[in-house]
Enzyme design. Structure first.
Site, PDB file in Angstrom:
ATOM      1  N   PHE A 129      91.268  65.664 126.644  1.00 40.41           N
ATOM      2  CA  PHE A 129      90.482  66.818 126.195  1.00 40.41           C
ATOM      3  C   PHE A 129      91.381  67.723 125.374  1.00 40.41           C
ATOM      4  O   PHE A 129      92.450  68.122 125.831  1.00 40.41           O
ATOM      5  CB  PHE A 129      89.881  67.595 127.371  1.00 40.41           C
ATOM      6  CG  PHE A 129      89.036  68.751 126.896  1.00 40.41           C
ATOM      7  CD1 PHE A 129      87.759  68.545 126.396  1.00 40.41           C
ATOM      8  CD2 PHE A 129      89.536  70.052 126.895  1.00 40.41           C
ATOM      9  CE1 PHE A 129      86.995  69.607 125.920  1.00 40.41           C
ATOM     10  CE2 PHE A 129      88.777  71.114 126.428  1.00 40.41           C
ATOM     11  CZ  PHE A 129      87.503  70.889 125.946  1.00 40.41           C
ATOM     12  N   ASP A 215     100.028  68.459 124.421  1.00 42.52           N
ATOM     13  CA  ASP A 215      99.046  69.494 124.724  1.00 42.52           C
ATOM     14  C   ASP A 215      99.303  69.978 126.144  1.00 42.52           C
ATOM     15  O   ASP A 215      98.933  69.314 127.114  1.00 42.52           O
ATOM     16  CB  ASP A 215      97.633  68.911 124.558  1.00 42.52           C
ATOM     17  CG  ASP A 215      96.535  69.908 124.908  1.00 42.52           C
ATOM     18  OD1 ASP A 215      96.844  70.927 125.566  1.00 42.52           O
ATOM     19  OD2 ASP A 215      95.369  69.654 124.548  1.00 42.52           O
ATOM     20  N   LYS A 244      95.624  78.787 127.869  1.00 38.27           N
ATOM     21  CA  LYS A 244      95.143  79.103 129.224  1.00 38.27           C
ATOM     22  C   LYS A 244      95.994  80.118 130.016  1.00 38.27           C
ATOM     23  O   LYS A 244      95.710  81.295 129.971  1.00 38.27           O
ATOM     24  CB  LYS A 244      94.933  77.804 130.018  1.00 38.27           C
ATOM     25  CG  LYS A 244      93.760  76.995 129.459  1.00 38.27           C
ATOM     26  CD  LYS A 244      93.174  76.020 130.460  1.00 38.27           C
ATOM     27  CE  LYS A 244      91.796  75.551 130.028  1.00 38.27           C
ATOM     28  NZ  LYS A 244      91.758  74.284 129.316  1.00 38.27           N
TER      29      LYS A 244
HETATM   30  C1  LIG Z   1      91.195  73.913 127.989  1.00 36.88           C
HETATM   31  C2  LIG Z   1      91.926  72.930 127.183  1.00 36.88           C
HETATM   32  C3  LIG Z   1      91.868  72.954 125.779  1.00 36.88           C
HETATM   33  C4  LIG Z   1      90.977  73.921 125.014  1.00 36.88           C
HETATM   34  O1  LIG Z   1      91.341  75.245 125.200  1.00 36.88           O
HETATM   35  P1  LIG Z   1      90.325  76.432 124.758  1.00 36.88           P
HETATM   36  O2  LIG Z   1      91.099  77.677 125.025  1.00 36.88           O
HETATM   37  O3  LIG Z   1      89.102  76.282 125.626  1.00 36.88           O
HETATM   38  O4  LIG Z   1      90.016  76.237 123.330  1.00 36.88           O
HETATM   39  C5  LIG Z   1      92.626  72.030 125.085  1.00 36.88           C
HETATM   40  N1  LIG Z   1      93.405  71.136 125.719  1.00 36.88           N
HETATM   41  C6  LIG Z   1      93.498  71.094 127.066  1.00 36.88           C
HETATM   42  C7  LIG Z   1      94.395  70.085 127.721  1.00 36.88           C
HETATM   43  C8  LIG Z   1      92.753  71.971 127.845  1.00 36.88           C
HETATM   44  O5  LIG Z   1      92.810  71.894 129.171  1.00 36.88           O
END
Ligand SMILES: *Cc1c(COP(=O)(O)O)cnc(C)c1O
Length: 394
Positions: A129, A215, A244
């Site tokens: 994701f 990420d 986050k």
């Molecule tokens: C939550 C998340 C995102 C997206 O972040 P947003 O602040 O919602 O745009 C991208 N990569 C990972 C691994 C995530 O957990």
């Protein structure tokens, strides 16, 4: 209270909170719930942490926003702090995880064109994701996230996660320029790769001149027990994205670069009106400082305590296939759909999350204490025993 005027992009639970303190949230009737989701790995310092509240309110009273047309001392200080923490060289600030990943994907394109590659390919992973913008959903390895949004952004190729042989096979394609992966897949069901996976990716990226882009939007900011998960594995990426937990609830995202990725952006090639504001950076500085000094060193032991308590209490439950994770990102893999566990836990005073259908995901605030960890393990185990009794085997 009515949802009538909201576009229903979320199936919200029928509850609203008025106040939070540490790991606890209080609803409008004054009922107390333990928050084992942390706003999806955001409030790592818990709710209303005094150091965050102080930084946020003092800075809000002084100066909120000036734009990136001018120098911003707090932005420079936060960038230096993050670079020293992560062994990176420079930082770009946006407002979310998706924006941090957008920056990373744009860097991969620039890296490609510098090498004379016109149609670059970024290797991405199944069950990953990376966000909801067009480029980041195109990079995401989850059909549901992409459904209905064709034509997608091109230039991504999806490989199985934790499979270095698949990466080697993909290297036949001379258009590959980068790998984008999560150190642990959060939304994908708390999938923890083998210990050598990240180091193996690093080695392939070095061999082929690709950028290693990690990420750490969910795994970063102490969640897995180190400040960033890749550092625990001794792996230095070229691009590291985080968001986050960085602002503990204030929206801020960051794209950190090193090595070959450092000199790709210049004036005019990327930007953000809100990104790196005085308010966001002063807040994040307080968050990073508190996490690094007081909280991150405690996370590994807390995670071990919680996983051990859960394993012990759930040992006799055949429905539970596995309790996995690192630090305080924990997944409990069930043999059946776990959706119903969310409401059952909430009725028992515990907020949890279910992801990938059959995985109960725990992301408690990292400031949780031993007594609260035991409450979490006891309450969730009780809920799962009852759920196993009431639900049918698949
Ligand atoms: C939550 C998340 C995102 C997206 O972040 P947003 O602040 O919602 O745009 C991208 N990569 C990972 C691994 C995530 O957990």
């Amino acid at each position: 209270m009515s949802e009538q005027f909201l576009i229903p992009t979320y199936a919200r639970q029928p509850i609203a909170f008025e106040r939070g303190e540490g790991v606890w949230l209080y609803d409008q009737a004054g009922e107390r719930y333990m928050d084992a989701v942390s706003g999806v790995a955001v409030c790592n310092l818990g709710h209303a942490h005094p150091a965050v509240t102080r930084a946020l309110s003092e800075q809000a009273a002084r100066l909120v926003h000036t734009s990136n047309l001018y120098r911003i001392p707090a932005q420079e200080a936060l960038a230096e702090r993050l670079c020293r923490l992560a062994g990176m060289e420079k930082v770009f600030f946006g407002n979310s995880g998706a924006e941090a990943n957008e920056a990373a994907i744009k860097l991969a394109r620039l890296h490609a064109h510098r090498r004379g590659i016109e149609h670059p390919v970024v290797l991405v992973m199944e069950n990953s994701f990376h966000g909801r913008t067009l480029a980041t959903l195109s990079a995401t390895g989850n059909r549901k996230v992409k459904e209905g949004f064709a034509p997608l952004v091109e230039g991504f190729r999806t490989l199985p996660y934790n499979d270095l042989a698949a990466v080697d096979a993909a290297a036949d394609d001379a258009n590959v320029v980068a790998v984008l992966a999560e150190p642990i897949q959060g939304e994908g069901g708390v999938r923890v790769p083998d210990d050598g996976f990240l180091a193996g990716l690093r080695e392939r990226c070095d061999r082929h001149g690709w950028l290693l882009m990690l990420d750490e939007i969910q795994t970063g900011n102490g969640r897995t027990g180190g400040y960033f998960a890749c550092l625990e594995q001794g792996v230095q990426p070229d691009v590291l994205t985080t968001a986050k937990g960085l602002g503990n609830g204030f929206p801020i995202g960051a794209c950190l670069v090193a090595g070959a990725a450092t000199e790709l952006f210049g004036p005019g090639s990327h930007g953000s009106t809100f990104g790196g504001s005085p308010l966001g950076c002063a807040t994040a500085l307080a968050v990073v400082d508190t996490l690094e000094r007081e909280v991150v060193p405690t996370v590994t032991a807390k995670g071990e305590r919680l996983r051990a308590a859960l394993r012990e209490r759930l040992a006799d439950l055949p429905m539970v296939r596995e309790v996995r994770g690192r630090g305080l990102i924990i997944g409990i893999q069930l043999d059946r759909d776990a959706g119903e566990v969310v409401a059952r836990a909430r009725q028992a005073g515990l907020l949890i999350n279910v992801t990938a259908g059959s995985v109960v995901r725990l992301l408690p605030p990292l400031v949780i204490d031993d007594q609260e960890l035991d409450f979490l393990a006891d309450t969730l185990s009780r809920v799962l025993v009852e759920f196993a009794r009431d639900s049918e085997r698949p």
